[in-house]
Write a protein that holds these residues in place. Sequence first.
Motif, PDB file in Angstrom:
ATOM      1  N   LYS A 265      31.428  35.085   6.117  1.00 25.33           N
ATOM      2  CA  LYS A 265      31.637  33.993   4.768  1.00 25.33           C
ATOM      3  C   LYS A 265      30.201  34.041   4.584  1.00 25.33           C
ATOM      4  O   LYS A 265      29.599  32.807   5.208  1.00 25.33           O
ATOM      5  N   GLY A 266      29.924  34.535   3.123  1.00 27.43           N
ATOM      6  CA  GLY A 266      29.175  34.256   2.384  1.00 27.43           C
ATOM      7  C   GLY A 266      28.265  34.548   1.642  1.00 27.43           C
ATOM      8  O   GLY A 266      28.949  36.372   1.512  1.00 27.43           O
ATOM      9  N   GLY A 267      27.243  34.333   0.550  1.00 23.93           N
ATOM     10  CA  GLY A 267      26.839  35.615  -0.239  1.00 23.93           C
ATOM     11  C   GLY A 267      26.226  35.999  -0.146  1.00 23.93           C
ATOM     12  O   GLY A 267      25.325  35.930   0.413  1.00 23.93           O
ATOM     13  N   TYR A 268      25.231  36.949  -1.056  1.00 20.93           N
ATOM     14  CA  TYR A 268      24.153  37.905  -0.876  1.00 20.93           C
ATOM     15  C   TYR A 268      22.907  37.113  -0.883  1.00 20.93           C
ATOM     16  O   TYR A 268      23.085  35.892  -1.400  1.00 20.93           O
ATOM     17  N   PRO A 269      21.744  37.384  -0.409  1.00 23.08           N
ATOM     18  CA  PRO A 269      21.280  38.160   0.886  1.00 23.08           C
ATOM     19  C   PRO A 269      22.325  37.671   1.832  1.00 23.08           C
ATOM     20  O   PRO A 269      22.195  38.413   2.912  1.00 23.08           O
ATOM     21  N   GLN A 270      22.975  36.376   2.530  1.00 20.68           N
ATOM     22  CA  GLN A 270      22.708  35.656   3.892  1.00 20.68           C
ATOM     23  C   GLN A 270      24.285  37.517   4.275  1.00 20.68           C
ATOM     24  O   GLN A 270      24.330  37.294   5.758  1.00 20.68           O
ATOM     25  N   VAL A 271      24.527  37.392   3.633  1.00 21.26           N
ATOM     26  CA  VAL A 271      25.826  38.699   3.983  1.00 21.26           C
ATOM     27  C   VAL A 271      25.664  39.765   2.827  1.00 21.26           C
ATOM     28  O   VAL A 271      25.358  39.759   1.692  1.00 21.26           O
ATOM     29  N   GLN A 272      25.483  41.084   3.498  1.00 18.92           N
ATOM     30  CA  GLN A 272      25.287  42.201   2.561  1.00 18.92           C
ATOM     31  C   GLN A 272      26.164  42.899   2.367  1.00 18.92           C
ATOM     32  O   GLN A 272      26.694  42.998   3.796  1.00 18.92           O
ATOM     33  N   ASN A 273      27.275  43.790   1.849  1.00 14.72           N
ATOM     34  CA  ASN A 273      28.137  44.446   1.696  1.00 14.72           C
ATOM     35  C   ASN A 273      27.284  45.864   1.987  1.00 14.72           C
ATOM     36  O   ASN A 273      27.925  46.586   1.504  1.00 14.72           O
ATOM     37  N   LEU A 274      26.543  45.922   3.124  1.00 10.29           N
ATOM     38  CA  LEU A 274      26.691  47.902   3.456  1.00 10.29           C
ATOM     39  C   LEU A 274      26.977  47.949   5.206  1.00 10.29           C
ATOM     40  O   LEU A 274      26.091  47.111   5.413  1.00 10.29           O
ATOM     41  N   LEU A 275      27.476  49.186   5.194  1.00 11.31           N
ATOM     42  CA  LEU A 275      28.755  48.717   6.457  1.00 11.31           C
ATOM     43  C   LEU A 275      27.724  50.217   6.680  1.00 11.31           C
ATOM     44  O   LEU A 275      28.371  51.621   5.775  1.00 11.31           O
ATOM     45  N   VAL A 276      27.478  50.539   7.397  1.00  8.28           N
ATOM     46  CA  VAL A 276      26.723  51.871   8.291  1.00  8.28           C
ATOM     47  C   VAL A 276      26.365  51.846   9.451  1.00  8.28           C
ATOM     48  O   VAL A 276      26.458  50.804  10.534  1.00  8.28           O
ATOM     49  N   LEU A 277      27.105  52.599  10.301  1.00  5.99           N
ATOM     50  CA  LEU A 277      27.706  53.063  11.738  1.00  5.99           C
ATOM     51  C   LEU A 277      26.624  54.782  11.744  1.00  5.99           C
ATOM     52  O   LEU A 277      27.398  55.133  11.476  1.00  5.99           O
ATOM     53  N   GLN A 278      26.482  53.831  13.208  1.00  4.81           N
ATOM     54  CA  GLN A 278      25.611  54.808  14.274  1.00  4.81           C
ATOM     55  C   GLN A 278      27.325  55.424  15.281  1.00  4.81           C
ATOM     56  O   GLN A 278      27.961  54.261  16.690  1.00  4.81           O
ATOM     57  N   PHE A 279      27.400  56.636  15.431  1.00  3.39           N
ATOM     58  CA  PHE A 279      28.435  57.327  16.721  1.00  3.39           C
ATOM     59  C   PHE A 279      27.326  57.715  17.706  1.00  3.39           C
ATOM     60  O   PHE A 279      27.081  58.978  16.923  1.00  3.39           O
ATOM     61  N   THR A 280      27.104  57.436  18.905  1.00  6.95           N
ATOM     62  CA  THR A 280      26.859  57.981  20.350  1.00  6.95           C
ATOM     63  C   THR A 280      27.552  58.219  20.844  1.00  6.95           C
ATOM     64  O   THR A 280      29.149  57.721  21.222  1.00  6.95           O
ATOM     65  N   ASN A 281      27.274  59.196  22.171  1.00 12.11           N
ATOM     66  CA  ASN A 281      28.228  59.534  23.474  1.00 12.11           C
ATOM     67  C   ASN A 281      29.813  59.965  22.755  1.00 12.11           C
ATOM     68  O   ASN A 281      30.599  59.433  23.655  1.00 12.11           O
ATOM     69  N   THR A 282      29.527  60.796  21.293  1.00 11.11           N
ATOM     70  CA  THR A 282      31.109  60.787  21.100  1.00 11.11           C
ATOM     71  C   THR A 282      31.695  62.323  22.099  1.00 11.11           C
ATOM     72  O   THR A 282      31.178  63.127  22.158  1.00 11.11           O
ATOM     73  N   ARG A 283      33.518  61.686  22.122  1.00 12.35           N
ATOM     74  CA  ARG A 283      34.210  63.038  23.050  1.00 12.35           C
ATOM     75  C   ARG A 283      35.308  63.024  21.745  1.00 12.35           C
ATOM     76  O   ARG A 283      35.969  62.056  21.929  1.00 12.35           O
ATOM     77  N   ALA A 284      35.379  64.089  20.910  1.00 10.30           N
ATOM     78  CA  ALA A 284      37.203  64.703  20.589  1.00 10.30           C
ATOM     79  C   ALA A 284      37.932  64.276  21.505  1.00 10.30           C
ATOM     80  O   ALA A 284      38.607  63.757  21.131  1.00 10.30           O
TER      81      ALA A 284
END
Length: 758
Positions: A265-284
């Motif tokens: 909970k909080g406003g910018y810049p304490q919380v930033q609505n940028l969601l970038v995810l890294q997926f490693t060791n992937t197995r379909a």
Amino acid sequence: HSMRNMKGGPLWGVATGLIAVAAAAPLAPACQSTSETGTRTCHDTIVPINSTDDCKALCCADSAANPIPVPGVPSAGCAAWYADMSPTSSGGSLGKNLGQCFMCRGNDRNGIPDANKTNCRANRVCTTGLVQPTLGPAPPKPPTIIPHIGAEANAYYVNVVNSGIRPPVYANGSGIALNQSSEITPDGWPMMDCIVTVFDARPAHAWAPPMDDPEHRQADYSGEWTLVLTGNATVSLVTAVGITLGAPDYNESSNTLTQPIIFAKGGYPQVQNLLVLQFTNTRALPSSPAAVNGTGFRDLRIFRPGYGPSSGKSDQLFTDEWAALNSIFSRLRWMGATGTNGYNWRCGGANAAACSVVLWDERRTPGRGLYYVDNLPSGAVPWEHVLLAANELESDVWINMPATGSSPYVCRIDPNGDHTKCIDDDPTTTYEYQLAKLFRDGNNYTGNVGLKPNLKIYVEHSNEVWNFGFKQYGFNSAAAQWEVLNTSKPSNLDVDVKSRPDIEDRQHCTNHSSGGMCWGRRRHARRVYQIGQTFEKVFGEGSLNNRVRMVYASWGGAGNFQAYFNDTLAWLEQEYGDLDKFLYGISYAQYFGPHSQNENGHSGFNYSTATIPEVLTAFNEAAASGVENTIAMVALAKQYKIKTLSYEGGPGYQVGGEKPGTKGLDTLIMASRDPGMTAVVKGHVGLCWQFGWDEYEYFSAEGACSEYGCWGSVESYGDLNPGPPKLQALYQLTGHHPAERTAWSTNASRPRARVVWA
């Protein structure tokens, strides 16, 4: 003529006070109109008269006193009519028994009813006057609730992956996108480790300060989101601020990974609505052999707080907040959401428009994951979702047929083949036909349910085809010029309008050296007719102007009404018959504001020196000055027995006119949030209704403020009750209350669009 006095001031009263009344002395015999091109003999003044007959008498007297022919017009003359100016639309008064007398000269022109023409001499009537004011008393007071208000919509999904995600990039941080043909499955899922930018909803230019918004507002995304995918992976955050990951839970029997994502909970810049995810060791698959770069995953879903798998709501397509807002409108237009402006050239050279044509199977469908196709809009909302949205809300739907969508009437060529030879497609397989068929019947993604029978479908050819800044202008213009200049089959784009020689004088449509602009305007109008023919074939005889409503939208600004509406519609009527048989209405953007309505290159108002009260006054003045165009459009529509619609409308802004970090942009944004904006919005919609406008489309339902404008009635779906000033105006105009809409939208028993896997 214009609804301005000879010094350029608006004649309609506004809240700042009364406007001086001009004397009845003769005016200069020549003036430059702000509503058309060219100089002509004309008068526009306020005189102490009581009736149209008085105005006609003055017109004839002036014609006799100034018998100077208009250059290029064979027989000079005059037409006049009268509008009572007391009281004004804002409640003030210009004085009892004062009226405005509109006069102009030239030869006959469509658009002015015969009853308002003054034949001082044979054939001496108006050719270039564009305004038909309301005769007699002042226009009626607008009702408290105004019907037929629509809005530009977007999709606020329960699962944000549906919103359209940028192509995944290599997990090594290079920023290079995965290869579409060898590293992404045909239905859009990565076959290896990758980085995915899910969304960036920070304040504009947070990535490259200074930021646009002086208050740094961003939507409240706090709470627990839920990631679900088919397969397994190690998930990590990339440059996250105020975001953490919960413990992963992999179910081997279902081959499903579930993991919480927590926004603080909080406003910018304490919380930033940028969601970038890294997926490693992937197995379909559990049986997938280990690979250095993984084997990818499928069916990524990321649910908003309150909509995860345990909520019982995860199969909803749209959030309840989305439904609460958009249900106040009678109609939703999906131009931006469906990527109308995002179609690009696919080849160059001769007949390039024809090799840029898009097939139905190339569109984004709900079953495609991280969808991306070169030169097509990657984040477009699927048409199936548009249909489901309309059915959920019980609202009419307004769609935009892509300019490059294949059609029985549009030439498509092989980019690598003969550019002069059109491919003979089955008409029923074209984008145009299949789009109509989808809304009639639905498909697997909609449960084979089409648009509800009681709902109407408004159809527009692309968006702002007149706008030089959009690629669809280029597509349309290039296709028109190729047709006229390079095909053996005769074209009707360059024919003369037999009853209107003045059109050729202005537009040079038969001239193969200078008629290109004319051909483009006509082709756009013809496409509206043609798309209507396709939709009627699908929906059945009698569907046009009933269930299917074709809209001709074009440029209605000062100086453009004659060419884009009067002249083009005269040609369309000559070629295809009475417009009311196939055209529901004509449309332009009902924007108003100190920048959007200023005819002097957006230079007549300075946000950097203005106070917020001065900004609000400027919006009101701009709304009043736009009455002239409204009256002209209403008159033309009545002539053809069709409707007037605004494809967009509301407070307008010059895109990029004020720069980040400047006082001007700060003032623009803060004025848009000022409580006084409620009255501004209500006043403009009311003015349009007063002068006969049929259907108003607000742009847009939701959208954040930036240097590109403050278009949204609300800046985030979390701010609906009581809502910001613009939204409060729309609640009042549509007769809704936020608490009532929230109660309806959260009712567990109401019908909702559901996710269907084909």
